[in-house]
Design a protein around this motif. Structure first.
Motif, short mmCIF file in Angstrom:
data_model
loop_
_atom_site.label_atom_id
_atom_site.label_comp_id
_atom_site.label_asym_id
_atom_site.label_seq_id
_atom_site.Cartn_x
_atom_site.Cartn_y
_atom_site.Cartn_z
N THR A 74 0.80 -1.23 0.00
CA THR A 74 0.00 0.00 0.00
C THR A 74 0.83 1.28 0.00
O THR A 74 0.29 2.36 0.24
CB THR A 74 -0.95 0.02 1.22
N PHE A 75 2.14 1.17 -0.28
CA PHE A 75 2.95 2.39 -0.28
C PHE A 75 4.20 2.20 -1.13
O PHE A 75 4.63 1.08 -1.40
CB PHE A 75 3.36 2.78 1.15
N ALA A 76 4.78 3.32 -1.53
CA ALA A 76 6.09 3.34 -2.17
C ALA A 76 6.75 4.67 -1.82
O ALA A 76 6.10 5.72 -1.81
CB ALA A 76 5.96 3.21 -3.68
N GLU A 77 8.05 4.60 -1.52
CA GLU A 77 8.85 5.80 -1.26
C GLU A 77 9.96 5.83 -2.28
O GLU A 77 10.57 4.80 -2.56
CB GLU A 77 9.43 5.75 0.16
N TYR A 78 10.23 7.01 -2.84
CA TYR A 78 11.19 7.11 -3.94
C TYR A 78 12.10 8.31 -3.77
O TYR A 78 11.82 9.24 -3.03
CB TYR A 78 10.45 7.17 -5.27
N ARG A 79 13.21 8.27 -4.55
CA ARG A 79 14.17 9.38 -4.55
C ARG A 79 14.90 9.33 -5.89
O ARG A 79 15.21 8.26 -6.39
CB ARG A 79 15.16 9.21 -3.41
N GLY A 80 15.20 10.51 -6.43
CA GLY A 80 15.94 10.55 -7.69
C GLY A 80 16.30 11.96 -8.08
O GLY A 80 16.13 12.90 -7.32
N GLY A 81 16.77 12.08 -9.31
CA GLY A 81 17.10 13.40 -9.79
C GLY A 81 18.07 13.37 -10.95
O GLY A 81 18.63 12.33 -11.29
N GLY A 82 18.23 14.53 -11.52
CA GLY A 82 19.15 14.73 -12.62
C GLY A 82 19.82 16.08 -12.47
O GLY A 82 19.83 16.67 -11.39
N ALA A 83 20.36 16.58 -13.58
CA ALA A 83 21.09 17.84 -13.55
C ALA A 83 20.21 19.03 -13.16
O ALA A 83 20.68 19.97 -12.54
CB ALA A 83 21.72 18.10 -14.92
N ALA A 84 18.92 18.99 -13.50
CA ALA A 84 18.05 20.15 -13.28
C ALA A 84 17.15 20.05 -12.06
O ALA A 84 16.65 21.06 -11.57
CB ALA A 84 17.19 20.39 -14.51
N VAL A 85 16.94 18.82 -11.54
CA VAL A 85 15.96 18.66 -10.48
C VAL A 85 16.30 17.44 -9.62
O VAL A 85 16.86 16.47 -10.12
CB VAL A 85 14.53 18.53 -11.08
N THR A 86 15.95 17.51 -8.33
CA THR A 86 15.96 16.33 -7.47
C THR A 86 14.55 16.15 -6.95
O THR A 86 13.81 17.13 -6.74
CB THR A 86 16.94 16.45 -6.28
N VAL A 87 14.16 14.89 -6.76
CA VAL A 87 12.82 14.58 -6.28
C VAL A 87 12.89 13.50 -5.21
O VAL A 87 13.80 12.66 -5.20
CB VAL A 87 11.88 14.08 -7.42
N SER A 88 11.94 13.54 -4.32
CA SER A 88 11.72 12.45 -3.37
C SER A 88 10.27 12.54 -2.96
O SER A 88 9.62 13.57 -3.12
CB SER A 88 12.65 12.55 -2.16
N GLY A 89 9.76 11.43 -2.43
CA GLY A 89 8.38 11.47 -2.00
C GLY A 89 7.82 10.09 -1.75
O GLY A 89 8.57 9.11 -1.64
N SER A 90 6.50 10.04 -1.67
CA SER A 90 5.84 8.77 -1.42
C SER A 90 4.43 8.79 -2.00
O SER A 90 3.86 9.85 -2.25
CB SER A 90 5.77 8.48 0.09
N GLY A 113 20.94 24.02 -10.27
CA GLY A 113 21.68 24.74 -11.29
C GLY A 113 21.02 26.06 -11.65
O GLY A 113 20.48 26.76 -10.79
N PRO A 114 21.01 26.40 -12.95
CA PRO A 114 20.48 27.70 -13.38
C PRO A 114 18.98 27.85 -13.14
O PRO A 114 18.47 28.96 -13.13
CB PRO A 114 20.82 27.77 -14.86
N LEU A 115 18.26 26.75 -12.93
CA LEU A 115 16.82 26.83 -12.68
C LEU A 115 16.48 27.15 -11.23
O LEU A 115 15.36 27.54 -10.93
CB LEU A 115 16.13 25.52 -13.08
N ARG A 116 17.44 27.01 -10.35
CA ARG A 116 17.19 27.19 -8.92
C ARG A 116 16.50 28.52 -8.57
O ARG A 116 15.59 28.53 -7.75
CB ARG A 116 18.50 27.05 -8.15
N PRO A 117 16.86 29.65 -9.18
CA PRO A 117 16.18 30.90 -8.84
C PRO A 117 14.68 30.93 -9.19
O PRO A 117 13.95 31.74 -8.66
CB PRO A 117 16.94 31.96 -9.67
N LEU A 118 14.24 30.01 -10.05
CA LEU A 118 12.82 29.98 -10.43
C LEU A 118 11.96 29.20 -9.45
O LEU A 118 10.73 29.18 -9.58
CB LEU A 118 12.68 29.35 -11.82
N THR A 119 12.58 28.59 -8.47
CA THR A 119 11.86 27.72 -7.54
C THR A 119 10.62 28.38 -6.97
O THR A 119 9.52 27.83 -7.04
CB THR A 119 12.80 27.26 -6.41
#
Length: 163
Positions: A74-90, A113-119
């Protein structure tokens, strides 16, 4: 971008909800911006499963390699990312005695990276996107989707290139 949590309550079976919500290869059925989703091994989330998601958001294409860190029925927890973004969640499911299932999606997204100011500018848009996606998922589950309609290829593009 920060942590975004969404919840929906749907009248469906726990198994039906898990077949759609805990199998990333089926995300193109309900997540509007997903262009491609590769899942290895295929099927419902298991610990160690590898996912490569391609999605279009804010006029940009993001390819995000991700790994399921923990999973159960009934659940999954994940983590990942690349050059432009990191993700984690469930993703979590809870069956209630009144015949409904609660779906909870938690996502933590960080631009790099360069996208960080757009957060700060993108948080409200991504939150709306997740809410719309969860509405689509709830509608699909609430309509009682037949098994054959839940079948999708492991890297199926969304209809018309977007949904």
């Amino acid at each position: 971008m920060g942590t975004i949590t969404g919840m929906r309550v749907v009248r469906t079976s726990l198994d039906t909800a898990a077949r759609l919500f805990l199998d990333w290869s089926r995300d193109p059925l309900w997540r509007a911006q997903v262009r491609r989703m590769d899942v290895e091994p295929p099927g419902r989330a298991v610990t160690g499963q590898r996912i490569v998601e391609e999605l279009r958001f804010a006029g940009l294409t993001f390819v995000t390699p991700t790994r399921v860190e923990r999973a159960g029925p009934t659940f999954a927890e994940y983590r990942g990312g690349g050059a432009a973004v990191t993700v984690s969640g469930s993703r979590r499911l809870e069956a209630r005695p009144d015949g409904v299932v609660t779906l909870v999606a938690t996502l933590d997204v960080r631009l790099r990276g360069p996208l960080r100011p757009l957060t700060g500018l993108l948080i409200p848009s991504y939150r709306r996107l997740q809410e719309d996606d969860l509405d689509r998922l709830a509608a699909i589950l609430g309509d009682g989707v037949p098994d054959e309609d839940l079948t999708s290829s492991r890297s199926r593009p969304a209809a018309g290139g977007h949904r």
